[in-house]
Design a protein around this motif. Structure first.
Motif, PDB file in Angstrom:
ATOM      1  N   SER A  61       0.850  -1.196   0.000  1.00  0.00           N
ATOM      2  CA  SER A  61       0.000   0.000   0.000  1.00  0.00           C
ATOM      3  C   SER A  61       0.882   1.240   0.000  1.00  0.00           C
ATOM      4  O   SER A  61       2.012   1.212   0.523  1.00  0.00           O
ATOM      5  N   PRO A  62       0.392   2.343  -0.550  1.00  0.00           N
ATOM      6  CA  PRO A  62       1.173   3.585  -0.535  1.00  0.00           C
ATOM      7  C   PRO A  62       1.406   4.068   0.894  1.00  0.00           C
ATOM      8  O   PRO A  62       0.497   4.022   1.729  1.00  0.00           O
ATOM      9  N   VAL A  63       2.610   4.517   1.173  1.00  0.00           N
ATOM     10  CA  VAL A  63       2.911   5.097   2.480  1.00  0.00           C
ATOM     11  C   VAL A  63       2.264   6.478   2.543  1.00  0.00           C
ATOM     12  O   VAL A  63       2.391   7.265   1.602  1.00  0.00           O
ATOM     13  N   PRO A  64       1.525   6.800   3.612  1.00  0.00           N
ATOM     14  CA  PRO A  64       0.841   8.099   3.695  1.00  0.00           C
ATOM     15  C   PRO A  64       1.801   9.266   3.510  1.00  0.00           C
ATOM     16  O   PRO A  64       2.965   9.210   3.938  1.00  0.00           O
ATOM     17  N   ASP A  65       1.301  10.331   2.880  1.00  0.00           N
ATOM     18  CA  ASP A  65       2.139  11.500   2.611  1.00  0.00           C
ATOM     19  C   ASP A  65       2.742  12.071   3.887  1.00  0.00           C
ATOM     20  O   ASP A  65       3.900  12.519   3.901  1.00  0.00           O
ATOM     21  N   SER A  66       1.962  12.096   4.963  1.00  0.00           N
ATOM     22  CA  SER A  66       2.459  12.670   6.217  1.00  0.00           C
ATOM     23  C   SER A  66       3.689  11.931   6.713  1.00  0.00           C
ATOM     24  O   SER A  66       4.659  12.548   7.196  1.00  0.00           O
ATOM     25  N   LEU A  67       3.700  10.625   6.559  1.00  0.00           N
ATOM     26  CA  LEU A  67       4.839   9.822   6.998  1.00  0.00           C
ATOM     27  C   LEU A  67       6.027  10.007   6.058  1.00  0.00           C
ATOM     28  O   LEU A  67       7.182  10.112   6.502  1.00  0.00           O
ATOM     29  N   VAL A  98       9.908  11.607   6.937  1.00  0.00           N
ATOM     30  CA  VAL A  98      11.180  10.971   6.585  1.00  0.00           C
ATOM     31  C   VAL A  98      12.023  11.902   5.710  1.00  0.00           C
ATOM     32  O   VAL A  98      13.241  12.045   5.923  1.00  0.00           O
ATOM     33  N   LEU A  99      11.395  12.545   4.741  1.00  0.00           N
ATOM     34  CA  LEU A  99      12.134  13.452   3.855  1.00  0.00           C
ATOM     35  C   LEU A  99      12.671  14.667   4.611  1.00  0.00           C
ATOM     36  O   LEU A  99      13.821  15.075   4.408  1.00  0.00           O
ATOM     37  N   GLU A 100      11.856  15.232   5.475  1.00  0.00           N
ATOM     38  CA  GLU A 100      12.313  16.399   6.231  1.00  0.00           C
ATOM     39  C   GLU A 100      13.520  16.045   7.095  1.00  0.00           C
ATOM     40  O   GLU A 100      14.472  16.813   7.208  1.00  0.00           O
ATOM     41  N   ASP A 101      13.460  14.855   7.711  1.00  0.00           N
ATOM     42  CA  ASP A 101      14.571  14.408   8.536  1.00  0.00           C
ATOM     43  C   ASP A 101      15.835  14.244   7.701  1.00  0.00           C
ATOM     44  O   ASP A 101      16.920  14.673   8.100  1.00  0.00           O
ATOM     45  N   ARG A 102      15.715  13.626   6.528  1.00  0.00           N
ATOM     46  CA  ARG A 102      16.903  13.356   5.706  1.00  0.00           C
ATOM     47  C   ARG A 102      17.471  14.613   5.079  1.00  0.00           C
ATOM     48  O   ARG A 102      18.696  14.835   5.069  1.00  0.00           O
ATOM     49  N   LEU A 103      16.609  15.480   4.549  1.00  0.00           N
ATOM     50  CA  LEU A 103      17.082  16.673   3.860  1.00  0.00           C
ATOM     51  C   LEU A 103      17.604  17.736   4.814  1.00  0.00           C
ATOM     52  O   LEU A 103      18.237  18.701   4.373  1.00  0.00           O
ATOM     53  N   SER A 104      17.343  17.568   6.112  1.00  0.00           N
ATOM     54  CA  SER A 104      17.822  18.526   7.105  1.00  0.00           C
ATOM     55  C   SER A 104      19.199  18.180   7.638  1.00  0.00           C
ATOM     56  O   SER A 104      19.769  18.947   8.414  1.00  0.00           O
ATOM     57  N   ARG A 105      19.732  17.041   7.243  1.00  0.00           N
ATOM     58  CA  ARG A 105      21.041  16.654   7.742  1.00  0.00           C
ATOM     59  C   ARG A 105      22.138  17.503   7.117  1.00  0.00           C
ATOM     60  O   ARG A 105      21.968  18.083   6.048  1.00  0.00           O
ATOM     61  N   VAL A 106      23.257  17.541   7.806  1.00  0.00           N
ATOM     62  CA  VAL A 106      24.333  18.453   7.415  1.00  0.00           C
ATOM     63  C   VAL A 106      24.892  18.140   6.033  1.00  0.00           C
ATOM     64  O   VAL A 106      25.242  19.049   5.279  1.00  0.00           O
ATOM     65  N   ASP A 107      24.974  16.855   5.661  1.00  0.00           N
ATOM     66  CA  ASP A 107      25.539  16.540   4.351  1.00  0.00           C
ATOM     67  C   ASP A 107      24.691  17.128   3.230  1.00  0.00           C
ATOM     68  O   ASP A 107      25.208  17.650   2.241  1.00  0.00           O
ATOM     69  N   CYS A 108      23.365  17.084   3.404  1.00  0.00           N
ATOM     70  CA  CYS A 108      22.485  17.694   2.398  1.00  0.00           C
ATOM     71  C   CYS A 108      22.607  19.212   2.420  1.00  0.00           C
ATOM     72  O   CYS A 108      22.559  19.864   1.374  1.00  0.00           O
ATOM     73  N   SER A 167       3.431  20.441  -0.298  1.00  0.00           N
ATOM     74  CA  SER A 167       3.969  20.088   1.016  1.00  0.00           C
ATOM     75  C   SER A 167       5.492  20.141   1.021  1.00  0.00           C
ATOM     76  O   SER A 167       6.109  20.598   1.991  1.00  0.00           O
ATOM     77  N   LEU A 168       6.108  19.683  -0.069  1.00  0.00           N
ATOM     78  CA  LEU A 168       7.565  19.744  -0.166  1.00  0.00           C
ATOM     79  C   LEU A 168       8.044  21.188  -0.178  1.00  0.00           C
ATOM     80  O   LEU A 168       9.080  21.509   0.423  1.00  0.00           O
ATOM     81  N   GLN A 169       7.293  22.069  -0.831  1.00  0.00           N
ATOM     82  CA  GLN A 169       7.655  23.480  -0.870  1.00  0.00           C
ATOM     83  C   GLN A 169       7.703  24.087   0.526  1.00  0.00           C
ATOM     84  O   GLN A 169       8.465  25.019   0.785  1.00  0.00           O
ATOM     85  N   GLU A 170       6.901  23.587   1.427  1.00  0.00           N
ATOM     86  CA  GLU A 170       6.833  24.138   2.788  1.00  0.00           C
ATOM     87  C   GLU A 170       8.008  23.713   3.649  1.00  0.00           C
ATOM     88  O   GLU A 170       8.394  24.442   4.561  1.00  0.00           O
ATOM     89  N   ILE A 171       8.573  22.532   3.377  1.00  0.00           N
ATOM     90  CA  ILE A 171       9.662  22.067   4.248  1.00  0.00           C
ATOM     91  C   ILE A 171      11.036  22.247   3.608  1.00  0.00           C
ATOM     92  O   ILE A 171      11.968  22.744   4.252  1.00  0.00           O
ATOM     93  N   HIS A 172      11.203  21.851   2.380  1.00  0.00           N
ATOM     94  CA  HIS A 172      12.500  21.958   1.701  1.00  0.00           C
ATOM     95  C   HIS A 172      12.278  22.234   0.214  1.00  0.00           C
ATOM     96  O   HIS A 172      12.362  21.339  -0.625  1.00  0.00           O
ATOM     97  N   PRO A 173      12.005  23.483  -0.155  1.00  0.00           N
ATOM     98  CA  PRO A 173      11.758  23.791  -1.568  1.00  0.00           C
ATOM     99  C   PRO A 173      13.019  23.603  -2.403  1.00  0.00           C
ATOM    100  O   PRO A 173      14.101  24.061  -2.021  1.00  0.00           O
ATOM    101  N   PRO A 174      12.926  22.921  -3.532  1.00  0.00           N
ATOM    102  CA  PRO A 174      14.088  22.786  -4.426  1.00  0.00           C
ATOM    103  C   PRO A 174      14.377  24.113  -5.125  1.00  0.00           C
ATOM    104  O   PRO A 174      13.486  24.950  -5.284  1.00  0.00           O
ATOM    105  N   ASN A 175      15.622  24.310  -5.514  1.00  0.00           N
ATOM    106  CA  ASN A 175      15.962  25.531  -6.258  1.00  0.00           C
ATOM    107  C   ASN A 175      16.340  25.237  -7.713  1.00  0.00           C
ATOM    108  O   ASN A 175      16.661  26.148  -8.470  1.00  0.00           O
TER     109      ASN A 175
END
Length: 469
Positions: A322-328, A332-342, A361-369
């Protein structure tokens, strides 16, 4: 997970400020310059750096075997970057040509180069150095005195190609290749003399020609040193095939310099239908520019394998197919993209978002440039995916067109994954086409890339657009 080993994270608003003001590159450049030069008054030295605008100036090294076009490339790059073109010939006290078996005087050249690059014009405008180092030892000696380039362009060609570069301009000292490189003006063409061109960067008096075997000796000596030079500059090296039109070589070198000297930490989003090559291009970009490759599906499986409470929740959806809910997924993405290497190296995200709400939703946490749409036709995508198969015995993957099985025995036992079946892929393509317009509305400045081409051509298109998005 033990808090003592938890990866360091940067809050999104802090990352946004650092990205806006280029803090990471600023701090790295200032600290590097400070440690290299070790001034008696560090504060005054840093103030001078900021006042003169010397932070982030081009520091480029061009390496190449003899008669491959390093001088012409370095001259054009220095003109485009408005940097100082520095050659070994301009620094040598003795203008006589070293013999084929004689190296450039290392200690003398290192001292001369170090002194020249610290003069005010190089300090404030930057520099493009060619002709030195020629060995790994020379490269290490330069690093020891603080001559550390930010970009190293290495030209490579087969031996038989360099032998074709047999014309040179005796006035300007530029080597030309009959097939690809030719002077742009008539006066330059008229000055060309038949026979092997003299060493790059030095104009040889008319009537003199380089001894026939000398160029081959130098080429062989250089090629023996290539592995050592690559090791010395592995973290900021770009190897370019010089056996192509000079304009293409120049554009690749310039794109490399400008991409690695970018003003913004890259946050790249790759969008496209299944089979458009997102994963492959992300891997190539990550390998070339050291950015973090973030595949959403792989990230979810990785978190699920950790056995944490969050991972167990994700695993339950994976087990049920089944698809993993967007909230979950967003957690996970916010946690990974917030790490120092990223935050420091930048990232390439693919596999998410797939629809309008996810994109918002992605625009609100880590918008791509930088956003790229890899555009591929359904027929091409179907062929790429449905022709894939796996050998259940060896685990090796094959493709009916690109990489067919080597024997009928292997071919008979190949298995196609359920998600690679034609019906499933068609449904995924239909889903993507349904949401494409909405995604384009969220990213109106995105660049469209023709992904029907071969992977190498697609990568070159991506690479050329990185600095323009």
């Amino acid at each position: 997970m033990d808090d003592s080993v938890r990866p360091l994270r940067v809050p999104p608003h802090v990352a946004a400020y650092a990205d806006q003001h280029n803090v990471s590159h600023l701090m790295q450049s200032m600290l590097s310059s400070l440690l290299v030069h070790q001034p008696e008054d560090p504060i005054r030295y840093l103030i001078r750096l900021l006042q003169t605008g010397s932070v982030g100036i081009p520091k480029v090294l061009v390496l190449a075997p003899p008669d491959v076009g390093a001088h012409l490339l370095a001259k054009e790059l220095s003109a485009e970057l408005r940097a100082v073109h520095v050659t070994t010939e301009s620094l040598l006290d003795d203008q006589s040509e070293p013999s084929p078996t004689e190296e450039l005087p290392t200690d003398h050249m290192v001292g001369q180069i170090h002194q020249r690059l610290n003069e005010i014009d190089c300090f404030s405008r930057g520099w493009v150095l060619e002709g030195f180092p020629q060995t790994r030892l020379q490269a290490l000696r330069l690093q020891q005195v603080g001559v550390i380039p930010e970009h190293v362009v290495m030209l490579e060609t087969p031996n038989d190609v360099t032998s074709a570069r047999n014309q040179g301009d005796p006035l300007m000292g530029d080597a030309y290749l009959r097939t690809f490189v030719w002077p742009l003006n008539d006066s330059g063409a008229q000055r060309l003399k038949e026979g092997r061109s003299q060493p790059e960067g030095r104009s040889q008096p008319e009537g003199r020609s380089q001894p026939e075997g000398q160029g081959l000796v130098k080429q062989q000596r250089y090629r023996c040193e290539v592995p050592g030079l690559c090791a010395a500059y592995q973290h900021f090296l770009k190897v370019i095939n010089a056996d192509q039109p000079h304009a293409d070589v120049y554009q690749q070198a310039l794109a490399f310099i400008r991409t690695r000297h970018r003003s913004r930490t890259p946050r790249i989003l790759l969008l496209g239908p299944p089979g458009s090559g997102k994963s492959h291009q992300a891997a190539l970009l990550s390998q070339e520019y050291k950015m973090v490759d973030v595949c959403c599906d792989q990230l979810l499986r990785s978190v699920a394998a950790e056995g944490s409470a969050q991972g167990e929740e994700i695993q339950s959806y994976l087990d049920a197919e089944s698809p993993v809910p967007d909230s979950l997924v967003l957690q996970v993405l916010e946690d990974r993209l917030s790490r120092v290497d990223c935050g420091c190296r930048g990232w390439i995200l693919h596999g998410f978002p797939c629809d309008l709400q996810q994109a918002r939703s992605l625009q609100e946490i880590h918008p791509p440039n930088r956003v790229f749409f890899l555009e591929a036709t359904d027929d091409v995508c179907l062929e790429r995916i449905t022709q894939r198969a796996t050998d259940p015995v060896t685990g090796e993957r094959f493709h009916g067109v690109i990489r067919p099985a080597l024997s009928s025995e292997v071919h008979k036992r190949l298995k196609v994954r359920p998600e690679d079946q034609s019906q499933c892929v068609t449904q995924q393509l239909k889903h993507y086409r349904t949401h494409t317009a909405a995604l384009q509305c969220v990213y109106p400045q995105a660049a469209a890339i023709d992904a029907d081409r071969d992977p190498h051509s697609v990568f070159e298109l991506l690479e050329s657009r990185l600095t323009r998005v």
